[in-house]
Design a protein around this motif. Sequence first.
Motif, short mmCIF file in Angstrom:
data_model
loop_
_atom_site.label_atom_id
_atom_site.label_comp_id
_atom_site.label_asym_id
_atom_site.label_seq_id
_atom_site.Cartn_x
_atom_site.Cartn_y
_atom_site.Cartn_z
N CYS A 187 0.82 -1.22 0.00
CA CYS A 187 0.00 0.00 0.00
C CYS A 187 0.85 1.27 0.00
CB CYS A 187 -0.93 0.01 1.21
SG CYS A 187 -2.18 -1.29 1.19
N ASN A 188 2.18 1.10 -0.15
CA ASN A 188 3.11 2.24 -0.17
C ASN A 188 2.96 3.12 1.07
OD1 ASN A 188 4.25 1.63 -2.79
ND2 ASN A 188 2.33 2.40 -3.69
N LEU A 189 2.91 2.47 2.22
CA LEU A 189 2.73 3.18 3.49
C LEU A 189 3.93 2.98 4.40
CD1 LEU A 189 -0.98 2.24 4.29
CD2 LEU A 189 -0.15 4.47 3.51
N GLU A 190 4.14 3.96 5.28
CA GLU A 190 5.13 3.87 6.33
C GLU A 190 4.42 3.51 7.64
OE1 GLU A 190 8.37 4.14 5.87
OE2 GLU A 190 8.18 4.67 3.74
N VAL A 191 5.19 3.14 8.64
CA VAL A 191 4.62 2.86 9.95
C VAL A 191 3.93 4.12 10.47
CG1 VAL A 191 5.21 2.41 12.36
CG2 VAL A 191 6.25 1.04 10.56
#
Length: 515
Positions: free
Chosen positions: A179-183
Amino acid sequence: MKKRIACMALAALMATTMFAGCGKDSNSSSGSSAITAADGDIKKPDKIKVMYNGTVFTKENGQDQFKKRWEELTGIKLEITQPDHDAYYDVLGQTMASGPDNWPDVVLLDPTYYAGYAKEGALWDMTDAWENSELKASGRINNEDLIENLYIDGKLYGFTTGRGNGCVTYVKQKWLDNCNLEVPTTYDEYINMLKAFTEGDPDGNGVDGDTYGLSTAGLIGEEIPYVNYLPEFYQDAYPSFYQKEDGTWVDGFTEDSMKEAIERLRDAYQAGYIDRESLTNGTNDCRTKFYEDKFGVFTYWAGTWATNLKTNLLANNRDDKLVAIPPIKEVGKYLERRPSVFAITAACKNPEGVFKYFIENMLDGGDMQVLWTYGVEGTHWSTKAETVCGNTYEEGQFHMLESMEKPGTQYTKNNIDPMLAIGDFKEKDPGADQIAPEAKESQEMFNDNSKLAPNFFSTDEMGQYNGDLTTLKNTIIANVVTQGSSIDEEYKRFKDEGGAEWSKKIVDSLNKLNK
């Protein structure tokens, strides 16, 4: 139901005149609990009767071998009553309500029951036994503050072997990448992640919207600290009684912060980000769904459970990379559960001997501590050269063996978690090197980013009203979150059905403790 049975048990205790007080002298077989190991006058018990739950090895996991080894080390017969884990407090309540003649010598109690049974005189005062013990004098206790927190009105009625631990939020790394997300570090980022995990294709199967963000075992916990499975939503809200910095007591459920927390839960649930079955899920239901890749965010226990989750994901042919994220900004600190305690009942005929040979002995820094921490050699752990569950070990290398209850996985511990123990080994912990990196990392992260949950104190009013009050609170939360009911209307019902009055009576009784 659990709280009602506790109230029944406590009511029975109040009617039992021989245990009308909490004083140690009236319940001691020798008339004085100041006798210590140094005096050499403590009688060694012939048999000790214990009742505890599945946090100690069950029949399926080698209880017989555990018992045999314990008896070899002590020369004392051990009689174990171990109800099913989920039914433990129901059975305990029924046992205590049946009268002192049926009580075991030792029981395992969570903080709520510990405070309640201590208040009603059901537990032996072990203050002097602990203060004068060889264990306290040994210098191997690394967290005496935790024991100090167990004192009630200046007296100690139960003993813990380790920190209470708590839950951290695990996120599937593959889902973040897909999902191309960071923490996430804030609530907005956290909700955006849940939205992506629900509406997108985080598992990479080519289908949008066939997953959801998170699942949980209930919308509110049954035990302190209640909110540990959904910290990002509850944030600074607390649904029960707690003491403010100025010493006064309040019911957190009546504060605006709780209403805001319920709104956050409702909005996420109604958006589909939260498993629709969360209200009735058990923890096993959640774990199964997590392993099946139905959701990607799971707030669960730090430490050894990081390894258990990883192992079971791999066994289900899923990607096993998990991130144990630090608490988001709005949460600040995860809540650490106050630990369960081993307590000696007031019916025990030789409490000094039981303290010395059962409780104090658990942290002997040697063979007994190994038994309570890792189990029995050849059954639960080994140092032989062999391959276990695909892992190869050299001769002399300490390792855990394959679980009898869950083939394909290895044991991680017995009752004492080596990463939480408050007693150090006399020499090096024999199993220290085999603790998995992910377990150690998640535990250290939790320990560095947690605070102790609010303490629990028992009053007559608490015993009389809190069972029905808690049921009403839980119903209100469920109605708002799952049915979309109006918060204002539900809180009006809280007042109309007696909740506000019960709450005030309990708060007033708690504040009297300060006077």
